[in-house]
Design a protein around this motif. Structure first.
Motif, PDB file in Angstrom:
ATOM      1  N   GLN A   1      -6.819 -25.123 -37.866  1.00 35.08           N
ATOM      2  CA  GLN A   1      -5.469 -24.818 -37.205  1.00 35.08           C
ATOM      3  C   GLN A   1      -4.495 -25.331 -38.478  1.00 35.08           C
ATOM      4  N   TYR A   2      -4.607 -26.241 -39.085  1.00 36.31           N
ATOM      5  CA  TYR A   2      -3.793 -26.716 -40.406  1.00 36.31           C
ATOM      6  C   TYR A   2      -3.742 -25.511 -41.158  1.00 36.31           C
ATOM      7  N   LEU A   3      -4.724 -24.860 -41.653  1.00 32.29           N
ATOM      8  CA  LEU A   3      -4.595 -23.779 -42.463  1.00 32.29           C
ATOM      9  C   LEU A   3      -3.910 -22.679 -41.845  1.00 32.29           C
ATOM     10  N   LYS A   4      -3.811 -22.311 -40.687  1.00 26.38           N
ATOM     11  CA  LYS A   4      -3.093 -21.211 -39.914  1.00 26.38           C
ATOM     12  C   LYS A   4      -1.581 -21.537 -39.698  1.00 26.38           C
ATOM     13  N   TYR A   5      -1.235 -22.698 -39.452  1.00 26.74           N
ATOM     14  CA  TYR A   5       0.005 -23.096 -38.902  1.00 26.74           C
ATOM     15  C   TYR A   5       1.110 -23.791 -39.939  1.00 26.74           C
TER      16      TYR A   5
ATOM     17  N   GLY B   1       2.004 -20.117 -42.290  1.00 27.82           N
ATOM     18  CA  GLY B   1       2.435 -20.379 -40.492  1.00 27.82           C
ATOM     19  C   GLY B   1       3.857 -20.094 -40.332  1.00 27.82           C
ATOM     20  N   LEU B   2       4.607 -19.558 -41.349  1.00 30.87           N
ATOM     21  CA  LEU B   2       5.927 -19.233 -40.770  1.00 30.87           C
ATOM     22  C   LEU B   2       5.963 -18.119 -39.839  1.00 30.87           C
TER      23      LEU B   2
ATOM     24  N   ASP C   1       7.458 -19.056 -32.399  1.00 31.66           N
ATOM     25  CA  ASP C   1       6.536 -19.524 -31.007  1.00 31.66           C
ATOM     26  C   ASP C   1       6.691 -21.029 -30.868  1.00 31.66           C
ATOM     27  N   ASP C   2       7.026 -21.735 -31.724  1.00 31.68           N
ATOM     28  CA  ASP C   2       7.354 -23.283 -31.699  1.00 31.68           C
ATOM     29  C   ASP C   2       8.624 -23.491 -31.331  1.00 31.68           C
ATOM     30  N   ARG C   3       8.823 -24.242 -29.982  1.00 26.78           N
ATOM     31  CA  ARG C   3       9.930 -24.541 -29.144  1.00 26.78           C
ATOM     32  C   ARG C   3      10.472 -25.829 -29.968  1.00 26.78           C
ATOM     33  N   ARG C   4       9.578 -26.682 -30.621  1.00 26.53           N
ATOM     34  CA  ARG C   4       9.842 -27.786 -31.183  1.00 26.53           C
ATOM     35  C   ARG C   4      10.451 -27.671 -32.756  1.00 26.53           C
ATOM     36  N   GLY C   5      10.764 -26.437 -33.146  1.00 27.67           N
ATOM     37  CA  GLY C   5      11.174 -26.073 -34.588  1.00 27.67           C
ATOM     38  C   GLY C   5      11.541 -26.965 -35.375  1.00 27.67           C
TER      39      GLY C   5
ATOM     40  N   ASN D   1      14.368 -28.292 -40.876  1.00 27.26           N
ATOM     41  CA  ASN D   1      14.171 -27.570 -41.990  1.00 27.26           C
ATOM     42  C   ASN D   1      13.431 -26.235 -41.608  1.00 27.26           C
ATOM     43  N   LYS D   2      14.035 -25.034 -41.513  1.00 30.47           N
ATOM     44  CA  LYS D   2      13.385 -23.866 -41.307  1.00 30.47           C
ATOM     45  C   LYS D   2      12.340 -23.173 -42.075  1.00 30.47           C
ATOM     46  N   GLY D   3      12.504 -23.837 -43.425  1.00 24.02           N
ATOM     47  CA  GLY D   3      11.478 -23.576 -44.616  1.00 24.02           C
ATOM     48  C   GLY D   3      10.419 -24.124 -44.482  1.00 24.02           C
ATOM     49  N   SER D   4       9.952 -25.122 -43.459  1.00 20.50           N
ATOM     50  CA  SER D   4       9.120 -25.960 -43.597  1.00 20.50           C
ATOM     51  C   SER D   4       8.779 -26.662 -42.201  1.00 20.50           C
ATOM     52  N   ASN D   5       7.457 -26.817 -41.746  1.00 20.83           N
ATOM     53  CA  ASN D   5       7.226 -27.610 -40.575  1.00 20.83           C
ATOM     54  C   ASN D   5       6.428 -28.817 -40.894  1.00 20.83           C
ATOM     55  N   LEU D   6       6.705 -29.379 -42.361  1.00 16.09           N
ATOM     56  CA  LEU D   6       5.799 -30.657 -42.629  1.00 16.09           C
ATOM     57  C   LEU D   6       6.305 -31.729 -42.036  1.00 16.09           C
TER      58      LEU D   6
END
Length: 282
Positions: free
Chosen positions: A192-196, A223-224, A229-233, A236-241
């Motif tokens: 999942q980490y590799l994917k998202y 994952g971008l 699909d992520d309501r908790r976006g 920083n839109k360039g990263s979900n770190l």
């Protein structure tokens, strides 16, 4: 007719996937201060090299296992973020420390762990024969941390004792470190980490300069495509770190979200205290 020579076309930029396969050993994947990408490439390297065809295999996109040539699962992989609410997590025995047994304080750190499923496993396909071989017993867990001075791979108990001596329970009853600097662990299924996961690395670029030189390959932005699909976006839109670094209670703020805890944990992982983490994976 006169001939004209032209310079060769520039090489395409390298990708994280390509560099994960090119290094001789796991330890060569290390780029200081980019542990989230080190862990991504490490997980990719191990899962990719553990792909063996078998009729008994589950769908590859949802499988965090590593199999031998007979289709027997050897390891189950997870990516683990270590941090706390204070973003001040002391680690001992890190290569970044000034002394061999000194401390370094990370705002977060990322490692890979693997649960050993097949007894007597030897991971000759995961890395070079040295240093990633393992003869650990089934049911145990090993830590793959390219930033540690401890053994590689390292049994979980030894890794926790070596990295967090200030946080481990002692037999003599001595008090542990203040709760504010105790480590917490967000455990994410490796696949999942590799994917998202995605990051444009801008958290490392401040006041016109890099805090630490970035990797030479392109940023991991796989994952971008799932961000919408992520309501908790992420802020920083360039990263979900930041979603992975956060050690809040799984991000479920409403009763409706509580109904989706399993979906959240599948994507973002589950948070454990030190004691819970050791009890779950020892």
């Amino acid at each position: 007719m006169s001939s004209t020579s032209f310079p060769p076309p520039p090489s395409p930029p390298q990708t994280a996937e390509a560099t994960a396969d090119q290094t001789a050993t796991d330890l060569d994947l290390r780029v200081p201060c980019y542990c989230e990408e080190n862990a991504w490439r490490l997980a990719y390297r191990h899962l990719r090299r553990g792909r063996w065809s078998s009729a008994d295999r589950r769908d590859d996109n949802n499988d965090d296992g590593d199999y031998d040539e007979r289709g027997r699962r050897r390891y189950r992989y997870h990516v683990v973020f270590v941090s706390n609410d204070a973003r001040c997590c002391p680690f001992r025995m890190q290569r970044a420390a000034r002394s061999e047994d000194g401390y370094v304080c990370w705002d977060y750190h990322v490692v890979v762990i693997r649960e050993v499923v097949e007894e007597g496993t030897s991971s000759s396909l995961s890395s070079s024969s040295s240093p990633a071989e393992s003869t650990a017993s089934a049911g145990t867990t090993e830590v793959l941390d390219v930033d540690t001075r401890l053994s590689y791979p390292c049994p979980l108990k030894l890794y926790l004792e070596g990295s967090f001596p200030h946080a481990m329970r002692s037999d003599d009853g001595c008090d542990r470190a203040p709760s504010s600097i105790m480590p917490y662990f967000r455990v994410v299924p490796a696949r999942q980490y590799l994917k998202y996961f995605y990051s444009d690395r801008m958290h490392m670029f401040k006041n016109g300069r890099w805090s630490s030189p970035p990797p030479h390959y392109e940023p991991i932005m796989n994952g971008l495509s799932f961000a919408e699909d992520d309501r908790r976006g992420d802020i920083n839109k360039g990263s979900n770190l930041q979603m992975y670094i956060s050690m809040s209670d799984n991000g479920c703020e409403s009763s409706a979200e509580q109904n989706n805890v399993s979906d959240f944990e599948e994507r973002w992982g589950k948070v454990y205290s030190l004691d819970q983490f050791y009890a779950r994976f020892r």
